[in-house]
Motif scaffolding. Structure first.
Motif, mmCIF file in Angstrom:
data_model
loop_
_atom_site.group_PDB
_atom_site.id
_atom_site.type_symbol
_atom_site.label_atom_id
_atom_site.label_comp_id
_atom_site.label_asym_id
_atom_site.label_seq_id
_atom_site.Cartn_x
_atom_site.Cartn_y
_atom_site.Cartn_z
ATOM 1 N N GLU A 330 -2.915 14.609 -6.662
ATOM 2 C CA GLU A 330 -3.646 16.239 -6.926
ATOM 3 C C GLU A 330 -5.140 16.143 -6.611
ATOM 4 O O GLU A 330 -6.436 16.822 -7.412
ATOM 5 N N VAL A 331 -6.016 14.886 -6.450
ATOM 6 C CA VAL A 331 -7.297 14.345 -5.987
ATOM 7 C C VAL A 331 -7.482 15.801 -4.932
ATOM 8 O O VAL A 331 -8.890 16.360 -5.105
ATOM 9 N N GLU A 332 -6.847 15.889 -4.121
ATOM 10 C CA GLU A 332 -7.261 16.883 -2.861
ATOM 11 C C GLU A 332 -7.993 15.874 -2.224
ATOM 12 O O GLU A 332 -9.110 16.303 -2.105
ATOM 13 N N TYR A 333 -8.231 14.788 -1.777
ATOM 14 C CA TYR A 333 -9.499 13.979 -1.236
ATOM 15 C C TYR A 333 -9.604 15.197 0.276
ATOM 16 O O TYR A 333 -9.344 15.565 1.004
ATOM 17 N N ASP A 334 -11.391 15.043 1.083
ATOM 18 C CA ASP A 334 -11.671 15.747 1.804
ATOM 19 C C ASP A 334 -10.924 14.714 2.852
ATOM 20 O O ASP A 334 -11.118 15.519 4.212
ATOM 21 N N SER A 335 -10.894 13.237 3.206
ATOM 22 C CA SER A 335 -10.521 12.482 3.760
ATOM 23 C C SER A 335 -10.452 11.158 3.241
ATOM 24 O O SER A 335 -10.568 10.916 2.562
ATOM 25 N N ALA A 336 -9.470 10.574 4.081
ATOM 26 C CA ALA A 336 -8.666 8.897 3.493
ATOM 27 C C ALA A 336 -8.651 8.209 4.613
ATOM 28 O O ALA A 336 -7.892 8.698 5.632
ATOM 29 N N PHE A 337 -9.120 6.887 4.216
ATOM 30 C CA PHE A 337 -8.879 6.033 5.435
ATOM 31 C C PHE A 337 -7.468 5.288 4.612
ATOM 32 O O PHE A 337 -8.013 4.390 3.735
ATOM 33 N N THR A 338 -6.801 4.756 5.531
ATOM 34 C CA THR A 338 -5.236 4.600 4.872
ATOM 35 C C THR A 338 -4.834 3.170 5.698
ATOM 36 O O THR A 338 -5.512 3.546 7.418
ATOM 37 N N PHE A 339 -4.248 1.799 5.113
ATOM 38 C CA PHE A 339 -4.500 1.191 5.949
ATOM 39 C C PHE A 339 -3.144 0.408 5.202
ATOM 40 O O PHE A 339 -2.696 0.465 4.124
ATOM 41 N N LEU A 340 -2.741 -0.383 6.574
ATOM 42 C CA LEU A 340 -1.938 -0.836 5.861
ATOM 43 C C LEU A 340 -1.969 -2.107 5.175
ATOM 44 O O LEU A 340 -2.782 -3.259 5.754
ATOM 45 N N TYR A 341 -1.203 -2.890 4.457
ATOM 46 C CA TYR A 341 -1.357 -3.919 3.625
ATOM 47 C C TYR A 341 -1.361 -5.514 4.793
ATOM 48 O O TYR A 341 -0.531 -5.692 5.871
ATOM 49 N N SER A 342 -2.516 -5.692 5.295
ATOM 50 C CA SER A 342 -2.749 -7.373 5.720
ATOM 51 C C SER A 342 -2.644 -7.634 4.903
ATOM 52 O O SER A 342 -3.814 -8.445 4.330
ATOM 53 N N ILE A 343 -1.800 -9.369 5.504
ATOM 54 C CA ILE A 343 -2.501 -10.081 5.034
ATOM 55 C C ILE A 343 -3.271 -11.051 4.784
ATOM 56 O O ILE A 343 -2.965 -11.307 6.225
ATOM 57 N N ARG A 344 -3.570 -11.377 4.047
ATOM 58 C CA ARG A 344 -5.222 -11.857 4.330
ATOM 59 C C ARG A 344 -5.412 -13.756 3.546
ATOM 60 O O ARG A 344 -5.313 -13.945 2.631
ATOM 61 N N LYS A 345 -5.045 -14.780 4.603
ATOM 62 C CA LYS A 345 -5.217 -16.314 3.859
ATOM 63 C C LYS A 345 -6.523 -16.613 3.303
ATOM 64 O O LYS A 345 -7.218 -15.926 3.267
ATOM 65 N N GLY A 346 -5.952 -17.200 1.679
ATOM 66 C CA GLY A 346 -6.687 -17.449 1.402
ATOM 67 C C GLY A 346 -7.060 -17.140 -0.026
ATOM 68 O O GLY A 346 -7.773 -17.058 -1.199
ATOM 69 N N THR A 347 -7.018 -15.213 0.560
ATOM 70 C CA THR A 347 -7.095 -14.025 -1.216
ATOM 71 C C THR A 347 -5.160 -14.890 -1.720
ATOM 72 O O THR A 347 -4.311 -14.892 -1.231
ATOM 73 N N PRO A 348 -5.516 -14.295 -3.174
ATOM 74 C CA PRO A 348 -4.402 -14.519 -4.192
ATOM 75 C C PRO A 348 -3.146 -13.776 -3.580
ATOM 76 O O PRO A 348 -2.146 -13.650 -3.988
ATOM 77 N N ALA A 349 -3.337 -12.409 -3.230
ATOM 78 C CA ALA A 349 -2.556 -11.423 -3.157
ATOM 79 C C ALA A 349 -1.440 -12.303 -1.873
ATOM 80 O O ALA A 349 -0.258 -12.236 -1.601
ATOM 81 N N ALA A 350 -2.097 -13.696 -0.914
ATOM 82 C CA ALA A 350 -1.478 -13.253 0.135
ATOM 83 C C ALA A 350 -0.363 -14.544 -0.454
ATOM 84 O O ALA A 350 0.823 -14.743 0.751
ATOM 85 N N GLU A 351 0.270 -14.743 -1.434
ATOM 86 C CA GLU A 351 0.815 -15.861 -2.090
ATOM 87 C C GLU A 351 1.971 -15.011 -2.621
ATOM 88 O O GLU A 351 2.724 -16.144 -3.716
ATOM 89 N N TYR A 352 1.865 -13.705 -2.927
ATOM 90 C CA TYR A 352 2.244 -12.881 -4.082
ATOM 91 C C TYR A 352 3.634 -13.033 -3.420
ATOM 92 O O TYR A 352 3.718 -13.024 -1.710
ATOM 93 N N GLU A 353 4.592 -13.241 -4.160
ATOM 94 C CA GLU A 353 6.009 -13.008 -3.347
ATOM 95 C C GLU A 353 6.206 -11.296 -3.046
ATOM 96 O O GLU A 353 5.490 -9.948 -3.189
ATOM 97 N N GLU A 354 7.861 -10.873 -2.991
ATOM 98 C CA GLU A 354 7.887 -9.543 -2.443
ATOM 99 C C GLU A 354 6.625 -8.854 -1.552
ATOM 100 O O GLU A 354 6.452 -7.980 -1.802
ATOM 101 N N GLN A 355 6.381 -9.192 -0.526
ATOM 102 C CA GLN A 355 6.322 -8.830 0.584
ATOM 103 C C GLN A 355 6.771 -7.388 0.805
ATOM 104 O O GLN A 355 7.883 -7.823 0.930
ATOM 105 N N ILE A 356 6.332 -7.058 1.834
ATOM 106 C CA ILE A 356 6.977 -5.720 1.911
ATOM 107 C C ILE A 356 7.333 -5.851 3.043
ATOM 108 O O ILE A 356 6.742 -6.204 4.486
ATOM 109 N N ASP A 357 8.449 -5.847 4.227
ATOM 110 C CA ASP A 357 8.977 -5.712 4.960
ATOM 111 C C ASP A 357 7.734 -4.083 6.127
ATOM 112 O O ASP A 357 7.195 -3.159 5.624
#
Ligand code: 5AD
Ligand code: SF4
Length: 444
Positions: A330-357
């Protein structure tokens, strides 16, 4: 012993533009101390790794490189090895590196980088190892020498730190709280750049839209932009990064009505699912983001929009991911940086269950890249036959017969022209799109 004048340093930088700018400052300090840069680390008297920790792979690269230079230190015991930047600002990381790689001479964090010359002198006077990481950010230090990579365009940091605490992100922990430079200091730096012939500046901050908080007299980002837009001789102003929750209509109007302000906004969306955005602590929904994009497109015709997207945030379902794909279309970006989620120790999301394989993450990543690329290629193709203004940066990387530069909206253009055009604005007729860059001829 080599002649002091001929002492050399090698610096390698990982990560974002802010880190690039920090490296330019380290280079500036070293050049002031009579060191010369070398691109060959085997030949260097000082090796500096300016590190990043936003994703795990950046850290792995630093470990790999430290392992690889151990032999150089054995050959030259006087070699000074420095690790600086975000990675070692993390809890107990500096100690870990010092233990694993005892031959490292200096570990210096992001808040005290300006002390580099002092530490270097101590090392040269015989100290074997210095570790100094400040937990608290200090005052902004102005007036450091800076050895810029380009003589055409420059990065200018306008604020440091981040207060947002997106749940996946380590930056607020390693760069500290937001602090803004005074507008006069920023203006003076830019005026000096213009006097030296620079045509373009990119204003840097983790979230430039919250610029000015706490400054007296009060000023916001839009007001800063308008002031900078008045600097005579400055041709282009770009900025990054904008948090969608803070991008104001006033900023959009400033670009729409501006002179040097370029028609490009980097607006990281991170995910197209409101559910995931909430878990990311982003403070906007998919709908709010799309409304913002609509306003930007209405007010700034021909605007280029670019973004950052994270794939595989904990709990991301196939449905959530499909919403990201739909949003990208919908937005039709002119460019996009895409990243695989990476666990960073000390951040809240690192503690979330349901990490994706990893397999699912990679599979989604590839699907996303395919959708992004199709749009980017199609949009670049639409430039064939058009004339664009290019700021000429230098010789083309792949073909030194050609020159390379960028359009106001950030597109890379290779074209046939004269070397004297480097540093100038020229009009180029686009002959062909090469997918992710454009090929053209200069219009005389
Ligand atoms: N994993 C993957 N990508 C990340 N980013 C920040 N933290 C992470 C992480 N833990 C991305 C975001 C941000 C960009 C600079 O890096 O998309 O906008
Ligand atoms: Fe990280 Fe969010 Fe701050 Fe950007 S805004 S640096 S993603 S915490």
């Amino acid at each position: 012993m080599k002649d002091k004048l001929k002492q050399t340093y090698f610096i390698e930088t990982w990560g974002c533009q802010m880190n690039e700018e920090d490296s330019e400052k380290i280079s500036g300090m070293l050049k002031n101390m009579n060191y010369k840069r070398t691109l060959d680390r085997e030949d260097a008297d000082i090796i500096i790794f300016n590190t990043c920790c936003v994703r795990e792979n950046a850290e792995q690269k630093v470990f790999g490189n430290l392992g690889a230079i151990k032999a150089l230190k054995r050959k030259n015991p006087n070699l000074i090895i420095v690790v600086s930047g975000c990675m070692i600002q993390q809890e107990s990381m500096a100690e870990e590196i010092a233990k694993k790689f005892p031959f490292v001479s200096l570990l210096i964090g992001t808040h005290n980088a300006y002390k580099f010359p002092e530490y270097l002198n101590r090392l040269k006077n015989g100290e074997k190892q210095i570790i100094d990481i400040w937990k608290q950010e200090g005052e902004i230090v102005e007036g450091l020498p800076i050895d810029r990579k380009s003589s055409v365009k420059a990065f200018v940091t306008i604020m440091y730190g981040c207060n947002n605490f997106c749940t996946y992100c380590i930056v607020p922990y390693v760069r500290g709280r937001e602090r803004s430079r005074k507008p006069e200091d920023i203006e003076n730096e830019i005026k000096e750049l213009v006097a030296k012939g620079y045509k373009e500046v990119t204003l840097l901050g983790q979230n430039v839209n919250s610029y000015g908080k706490g400054l007296e007299p009060s000023i916001n980002f839009a007001e800063l932009l308008k002031r900078i837009d008045k600097i005579e001789g400055l041709e282009r102003i770009k900025f990054m990064t904008s948090h969608p929750k803070d991008l104001s209509e006033e900023v959009i109007d400033a670009i729409a009505n501006g002179r040097a302000l370029c028609e490009h906004i980097h607006l990281p969306v991170q995910s197209g699912s409101s559910r995931i955005l909430k878990k990311m602590n982003r403070h906007y929904s998919k709908e709010q983001y799309l409304d913002l994009v609509k306003m930007i497109k209405e007010k700034i015709p021909n605007v280029a929009l670019t973004t950052d997207i994270i794939v595989g945030f904990p709990g991301e379902t196939e449905e959530d991911f499909n919403e990201t794909l739909e949003l990208v279309k919908e937005v039709e970006y002119d460019s996009a940086f895409t990243f695989l989620y990476s666990i960073r120790k000390g951040t809240p999301a690192a503690e979330y269950e349901e990490q994706i394989d990893e397999k699912t993450k990679h599979e989604r990543f590839e699907r996303l890249v395919e959708v992004v690329n199709e749009i980017v290629i199609r949009k670049n193709k639409s430039f064939e036959g058009k004339t664009v203004e290019v700021l000429v940066e230098g010789l083309s990387k792949n073909n030194e017969e050609n020159l390379m530069g960028r359009t106001r909206d950030g597109r890379l253009v290779n074209f046939k022209g004269d070397k004297e055009d480097i540093g100038k604005l020229v009009n180029v007729k686009i002959v062909r799109s090469q997918g992710f860059s454009l090929l053209g001829d200069k219009i005389i």
